[in-house]
Design a protein around this motif. Structure first.
Motif, PDB file in Angstrom:
ATOM      1  N   VAL A   1       0.874  -1.173   0.000  1.00  0.00           N
ATOM      2  CA  VAL A   1       0.000   0.000   0.000  1.00  0.00           C
ATOM      3  C   VAL A   1       0.914   1.226   0.000  1.00  0.00           C
ATOM      4  O   VAL A   1       1.705   1.408   0.922  1.00  0.00           O
ATOM      5  CB  VAL A   1      -0.922   0.022   1.239  1.00  0.00           C
ATOM      6  CG1 VAL A   1      -1.821   1.240   1.221  1.00  0.00           C
ATOM      7  CG2 VAL A   1      -1.742  -1.250   1.322  1.00  0.00           C
ATOM      8  N   PRO A   2       0.831   2.069  -1.020  1.00  0.00           N
ATOM      9  CA  PRO A   2       1.745   3.203  -1.109  1.00  0.00           C
ATOM     10  C   PRO A   2       1.389   4.336  -0.146  1.00  0.00           C
ATOM     11  O   PRO A   2       0.259   4.428   0.344  1.00  0.00           O
ATOM     12  CB  PRO A   2       1.570   3.672  -2.558  1.00  0.00           C
ATOM     13  CG  PRO A   2       0.182   3.265  -2.910  1.00  0.00           C
ATOM     14  CD  PRO A   2      -0.069   1.985  -2.155  1.00  0.00           C
ATOM     15  N   ILE A   3       2.371   5.195   0.132  1.00  0.00           N
ATOM     16  CA  ILE A   3       2.103   6.459   0.797  1.00  0.00           C
ATOM     17  C   ILE A   3       2.272   7.537  -0.271  1.00  0.00           C
ATOM     18  O   ILE A   3       3.025   7.357  -1.236  1.00  0.00           O
ATOM     19  CB  ILE A   3       3.034   6.705   1.994  1.00  0.00           C
ATOM     20  CG1 ILE A   3       4.492   6.749   1.565  1.00  0.00           C
ATOM     21  CG2 ILE A   3       2.840   5.662   3.064  1.00  0.00           C
ATOM     22  CD1 ILE A   3       5.424   7.208   2.666  1.00  0.00           C
TER      23      ILE A   3
ATOM     24  N   VAL B   1       5.863   7.044   8.731  1.00  0.00           N
ATOM     25  CA  VAL B   1       4.608   7.278   8.019  1.00  0.00           C
ATOM     26  C   VAL B   1       4.044   5.912   7.648  1.00  0.00           C
ATOM     27  O   VAL B   1       4.675   5.146   6.927  1.00  0.00           O
ATOM     28  CB  VAL B   1       4.832   8.136   6.758  1.00  0.00           C
ATOM     29  CG1 VAL B   1       3.518   8.376   6.045  1.00  0.00           C
ATOM     30  CG2 VAL B   1       5.510   9.451   7.114  1.00  0.00           C
ATOM     31  N   LEU B   2       2.859   5.600   8.159  1.00  0.00           N
ATOM     32  CA  LEU B   2       2.272   4.290   7.918  1.00  0.00           C
ATOM     33  C   LEU B   2       1.680   4.181   6.519  1.00  0.00           C
ATOM     34  O   LEU B   2       1.424   5.184   5.849  1.00  0.00           O
ATOM     35  CB  LEU B   2       1.211   3.989   8.971  1.00  0.00           C
ATOM     36  CG  LEU B   2       1.725   3.841  10.402  1.00  0.00           C
ATOM     37  CD1 LEU B   2       0.596   3.366  11.322  1.00  0.00           C
ATOM     38  CD2 LEU B   2       2.885   2.882  10.492  1.00  0.00           C
TER      39      LEU B   2
ATOM     40  N   VAL C   1       2.985   9.135  11.938  1.00  0.00           N
ATOM     41  CA  VAL C   1       1.840   9.622  11.165  1.00  0.00           C
ATOM     42  C   VAL C   1       0.911   8.455  10.845  1.00  0.00           C
ATOM     43  O   VAL C   1       1.283   7.536  10.121  1.00  0.00           O
ATOM     44  CB  VAL C   1       2.307  10.323   9.869  1.00  0.00           C
ATOM     45  CG1 VAL C   1       1.109  10.880   9.115  1.00  0.00           C
ATOM     46  CG2 VAL C   1       3.299  11.427  10.182  1.00  0.00           C
ATOM     47  N   LEU C   2      -0.302   8.520  11.407  1.00  0.00           N
ATOM     48  CA  LEU C   2      -1.297   7.468  11.229  1.00  0.00           C
ATOM     49  C   LEU C   2      -2.436   7.890  10.311  1.00  0.00           C
ATOM     50  O   LEU C   2      -3.135   7.043   9.772  1.00  0.00           O
ATOM     51  CB  LEU C   2      -1.906   7.086  12.588  1.00  0.00           C
ATOM     52  CG  LEU C   2      -0.938   6.675  13.695  1.00  0.00           C
ATOM     53  CD1 LEU C   2      -1.673   6.564  15.015  1.00  0.00           C
ATOM     54  CD2 LEU C   2      -0.265   5.379  13.336  1.00  0.00           C
ATOM     55  N   LYS C   3      -2.647   9.202  10.169  1.00  0.00           N
ATOM     56  CA  LYS C   3      -3.796   9.732   9.417  1.00  0.00           C
ATOM     57  C   LYS C   3      -3.321  10.620   8.278  1.00  0.00           C
ATOM     58  O   LYS C   3      -2.190  11.116   8.295  1.00  0.00           O
ATOM     59  CB  LYS C   3      -4.681  10.572  10.342  1.00  0.00           C
ATOM     60  CG  LYS C   3      -5.233   9.833  11.524  1.00  0.00           C
ATOM     61  CD  LYS C   3      -6.020  10.784  12.408  1.00  0.00           C
ATOM     62  CE  LYS C   3      -6.557  10.061  13.625  1.00  0.00           C
ATOM     63  NZ  LYS C   3      -7.258  10.972  14.515  1.00  0.00           N
TER      64      LYS C   3
ATOM     65  N   GLY D   1       2.564  16.970  14.602  1.00  0.00           N
ATOM     66  CA  GLY D   1       3.713  16.471  15.333  1.00  0.00           C
ATOM     67  C   GLY D   1       3.285  15.589  16.486  1.00  0.00           C
ATOM     68  O   GLY D   1       2.138  15.622  16.921  1.00  0.00           O
ATOM     69  N   GLY D   2       4.191  14.784  16.987  1.00  0.00           N
ATOM     70  CA  GLY D   2       3.946  13.947  18.152  1.00  0.00           C
ATOM     71  C   GLY D   2       3.874  12.470  17.820  1.00  0.00           C
ATOM     72  O   GLY D   2       4.029  12.057  16.686  1.00  0.00           O
ATOM     73  N   ASN D   3       3.656  11.689  18.870  1.00  0.00           N
ATOM     74  CA  ASN D   3       3.551  10.241  18.742  1.00  0.00           C
ATOM     75  C   ASN D   3       2.335   9.762  19.519  1.00  0.00           C
ATOM     76  O   ASN D   3       2.410   9.649  20.730  1.00  0.00           O
ATOM     77  CB  ASN D   3       4.819   9.584  19.263  1.00  0.00           C
ATOM     78  CG  ASN D   3       4.826   8.088  19.077  1.00  0.00           C
ATOM     79  OD1 ASN D   3       3.912   7.532  18.501  1.00  0.00           O
ATOM     80  ND2 ASN D   3       5.849   7.437  19.568  1.00  0.00           N
ATOM     81  N   PRO D   4       1.218   9.514  18.850  1.00  0.00           N
ATOM     82  CA  PRO D   4       0.956   9.650  17.409  1.00  0.00           C
ATOM     83  C   PRO D   4       0.823  11.124  17.008  1.00  0.00           C
ATOM     84  O   PRO D   4       0.501  11.971  17.844  1.00  0.00           O
ATOM     85  CB  PRO D   4      -0.363   8.915  17.216  1.00  0.00           C
ATOM     86  CG  PRO D   4      -1.066   9.056  18.514  1.00  0.00           C
ATOM     87  CD  PRO D   4       0.035   9.023  19.560  1.00  0.00           C
ATOM     88  N   ALA D   5       1.070  11.409  15.749  1.00  0.00           N
ATOM     89  CA  ALA D   5       1.022  12.791  15.259  1.00  0.00           C
ATOM     90  C   ALA D   5      -0.377  13.366  15.398  1.00  0.00           C
ATOM     91  O   ALA D   5      -1.370  12.708  15.106  1.00  0.00           O
ATOM     92  CB  ALA D   5       1.468  12.844  13.803  1.00  0.00           C
TER      93      ALA D   5
END
Length: 70
Positions: free
Chosen positions: A14-16, A30-31, A48-50, A59-63
């Protein structure tokens, strides 16, 4: 021919998508399937999940969304 004790590996690709004028900080993850739109900024070390819309700062974890760029 698959036998009883054989392992089957299924690869799903699955591409980003990263648009123009995007800044991604060091050590970001980046997922799969995520789109980072034009002019966005992702802070260092972010997960980055979304999808990220145009000209946003995340920013952050999760962003998480921080603010809109002007």
């Amino acid at each position: 021919n698959v036998k009883k004790n054989d392992f089957v590996i299924i690869l799903i690709i699955v591409p980003i998508f990263i648009a123009d004028k995007v800044w991604i900080g060091v050590n970001c993850i980046v997922l799969k399937g995520v789109t980072i739109d034009k002019g966005s900024v992702v802070g260092a070390g972010s997960l980055v999940l979304k999808n990220i819309s145009e000209y946003e700062i995340w920013g952050g974890n999760p962003a998480k969304f921080i603010k809109k760029r002007t």
